[in-house]
Design a protein around this motif. Structure first.
Motif, PDB file in Angstrom:
ATOM      1  N   VAL A 116       1.620   5.408  13.046  1.00  0.00           N
ATOM      2  CA  VAL A 116       1.967   6.817  12.813  1.00  0.00           C
ATOM      3  C   VAL A 116       3.368   7.044  13.359  1.00  0.00           C
ATOM      4  O   VAL A 116       3.659   6.717  14.512  1.00  0.00           O
ATOM      5  N   GLU A 117       4.216   7.615  12.517  1.00  0.00           N
ATOM      6  CA  GLU A 117       5.628   7.806  12.859  1.00  0.00           C
ATOM      7  C   GLU A 117       6.012   9.268  12.637  1.00  0.00           C
ATOM      8  O   GLU A 117       5.862   9.787  11.532  1.00  0.00           O
ATOM      9  N   VAL A 118       6.448   9.932  13.692  1.00  0.00           N
ATOM     10  CA  VAL A 118       6.985  11.288  13.554  1.00  0.00           C
ATOM     11  C   VAL A 118       8.355  11.182  12.894  1.00  0.00           C
ATOM     12  O   VAL A 118       9.237  10.478  13.382  1.00  0.00           O
ATOM     13  N   GLU A 119       8.530  11.874  11.755  1.00  0.00           N
ATOM     14  CA  GLU A 119       9.774  11.702  11.001  1.00  0.00           C
ATOM     15  C   GLU A 119      10.393  13.060  10.668  1.00  0.00           C
ATOM     16  O   GLU A 119      10.338  13.540   9.537  1.00  0.00           O
ATOM     17  N   THR A 120      10.984  13.675  11.671  1.00  0.00           N
ATOM     18  CA  THR A 120      11.761  14.896  11.445  1.00  0.00           C
ATOM     19  C   THR A 120      13.233  14.505  11.514  1.00  0.00           C
ATOM     20  O   THR A 120      13.827  14.442  12.588  1.00  0.00           O
ATOM     21  N   GLY A 153       0.822  -1.202   0.000  1.00  0.00           N
ATOM     22  CA  GLY A 153       0.000   0.000   0.000  1.00  0.00           C
ATOM     23  C   GLY A 153       0.855   1.250   0.000  1.00  0.00           C
ATOM     24  O   GLY A 153       1.921   1.290  -0.629  1.00  0.00           O
ATOM     25  N   ILE A 154       0.426   2.253   0.745  1.00  0.00           N
ATOM     26  CA  ILE A 154       1.049   3.573   0.720  1.00  0.00           C
ATOM     27  C   ILE A 154       1.543   3.946   2.108  1.00  0.00           C
ATOM     28  O   ILE A 154       0.877   3.696   3.114  1.00  0.00           O
ATOM     29  N   CYS A 155       2.725   4.549   2.157  1.00  0.00           N
ATOM     30  CA  CYS A 155       3.181   5.287   3.330  1.00  0.00           C
ATOM     31  C   CYS A 155       2.912   6.754   3.032  1.00  0.00           C
ATOM     32  O   CYS A 155       3.507   7.318   2.107  1.00  0.00           O
ATOM     33  N   VAL A 182      -0.704   2.119   4.731  1.00  0.00           N
ATOM     34  CA  VAL A 182       0.009   1.187   5.586  1.00  0.00           C
ATOM     35  C   VAL A 182       0.633   1.903   6.782  1.00  0.00           C
ATOM     36  O   VAL A 182       0.719   1.349   7.885  1.00  0.00           O
ATOM     37  N   LYS A 183       1.050   3.134   6.555  1.00  0.00           N
ATOM     38  CA  LYS A 183       1.806   3.874   7.557  1.00  0.00           C
ATOM     39  C   LYS A 183       1.676   5.354   7.248  1.00  0.00           C
ATOM     40  O   LYS A 183       1.579   5.745   6.074  1.00  0.00           O
ATOM     41  N   VAL A 184       1.663   6.171   8.293  1.00  0.00           N
ATOM     42  CA  VAL A 184       1.671   7.629   8.137  1.00  0.00           C
ATOM     43  C   VAL A 184       2.942   8.172   8.758  1.00  0.00           C
ATOM     44  O   VAL A 184       3.308   7.802   9.881  1.00  0.00           O
TER      45      VAL A 184
END
Length: 397
Positions: free
Chosen positions: A343-347, A209-211, A239-241
């Motif tokens: 949900v993953e914070v990605e900074t 799917g999509i991230c 799948v993931k945000v």
């Protein structure tokens, strides 16, 4: 951290470890003690999610040594950490002095990309908590857009079909379900959800799917609800945000805005910049210096692919797309059913922020990461999600 959606779904919130420089197993283990555990303690929670970035060399070691996977899982558990998702977009060298377009190599025409992704899924199957419903792995959206002849598209499609088959076999072998999400990014073969539906529609919806990176979504000026409907119509699950914010200059012709933007034009990462033309057409250039040099019309607002800290505003007159992120989280999690459970914070850009905004020691980065997670936690709670892992709630400055 874990939250309970009103539909009963457990939603996992993590931060991504690609912010840390570690490309061997000892370095990955060390960052858990140096950063992830202190972030958890700062937040005052008994369980913190960490989305691991494991470079190719680390995954090779983990794949060859079951005892190494056991060591990593033991370290996670001992420090009050859990991993349900991996970031397999960068293959290696993510903290070199210059990364830019190398982050898209190898692409999905190269068998090395398939092998790396499958190996990541196998490692994740060994790291998943026993009570986790499933795991997720994010990856690049096929390739940078050029060159991309028809033969490349066919080769990549064959690799994705094989990926789906290998994930199905992995589930049969281990009993653990792992899904892979392709992450639309400006400048790539798949840079928005329209292209995602065209290039990725028809894949196995149980495993592929999509991230959805909300910074990328904002840079492409996509409206979250429309984007989610488009993906659903194409049979592409989220799948993931990756919860992230872009930079925005409302008036890029303003000399103060240009001076502020210039402080974000740094040499390591690519900072694709977009604007809208009359009629709403999105136009752009591949890097912020190109925009500042005259390559982009300053008549309308610019959005820049620079992952800005979620909880803080940059130097005025710049702002971030935190409001757009909040809207996206509402569309994903605010309805009667959760659209996504990871949900993953990605900074990852803390080390390349302008000097006056960047943390200069370990304690500063820990505080910043905790503040981002606290900000995201507050958005979750505003949407009615109930925290499952909080032992106390204290303000994070």
């Amino acid at each position: 951290m874990r939250f309970r959606h009103t539909d009963g779904t457990t939603v996992h919130l993590a931060y991504c470890s690609n912010v840390h420089q570690a490309e061997d197993l000892d370095g990955v283990v060390a960052q858990l003690a140096a950063y992830a555990e202190p972030v958890r303690e700062t937040l005052g929670v008994d369980l913190l999610g960490i989305g691991l970035w494991l470079a190719r060399d680390v995954v090779t070691e983990l794949s060859a040594r079951p005892d190494a996977v056991h060591r990593l899982r033991t370290e996670l558990t001992a420090r009050g950490l859990e991993t349900v998702t991996l970031n397999a977009f960068p293959y290696g060298g993510f903290h070199r002095e210059v990364v830019k377009k190398d982050v898209y190599l190898p692409d999905w025409t190269d068998p090395a990309r398939l092998r790396y992704t499958v190996d990541c899924a196998r490692v994740l199957a060994g790291l998943l908590p026993d009570d986790a419903r499933r795991g997720s792995v994010s990856t690049l959206p096929l390739s940078w857009r050029t060159p991309w002849p028809p033969a490349a598209r066919d080769t990549a499609r064959q690799a994705l079909d094989q990926l789906g088959a290998e994930l199905a076999q992995l589930e049969r072998d281990t009993g653990r379900a792992i899904r892979v999400g392709f992450e639309p990014e400006p400048g790539c073969v798949v840079e928005n959800t329209v292209q995602a539906a065209r290039e990725l529609g028809g894949l196995d919806p149980e495993r592929l799917g999509i991230c959805l990176d909300t910074c990328h979504l904002a840079v492409q000026f996509e409206e979250p609800a429309q984007a989610l409907r488009r993906l659903a119509d194409a049979g592409l699950p989220v799948v993931k945000v990756q919860a992230s914010s872009a930079l925005q200059a409302d008036d890029p012709a303003d000399p103060a805005a240009r001076r502020a933007l210039a402080r974000f034009a740094e040499p390591r990462f690519l900072h694709q910049t977009r604007t809208t033309a009359p009629g709403g057409t999105v136009t752009g250039v591949d890097d912020l210096p190109d925009a500042l040099a005259g390559g982009l019309d300053p008549a309308s607002a610019w959005r820049v692919h620079f992952h800005a800290p979620l909880h803080a505003e940059p130097e005025p007159p710049l702002r971030t797309t935190a409001d757009e992120l909040t809207t996206a989280l509402g569309d994903l999690l605010g309805g009667p059913h959760a659209v996504c459970d990871h949900v993953e914070v990605e900074t990852y850009t803390w080390s390349v922020l302008p000097e006056h905004l960047r943390p200069h020691d370990r304690e500063g980065l820990v505080a910043g990461l905790a503040a981002e997670l606290a900000w995201t936690r507050d958005r979750f709670e505003e949407l009615g999600l109930l925290p499952q892992s909080l032992t106390r709630k204290e303000p994070v400055s």
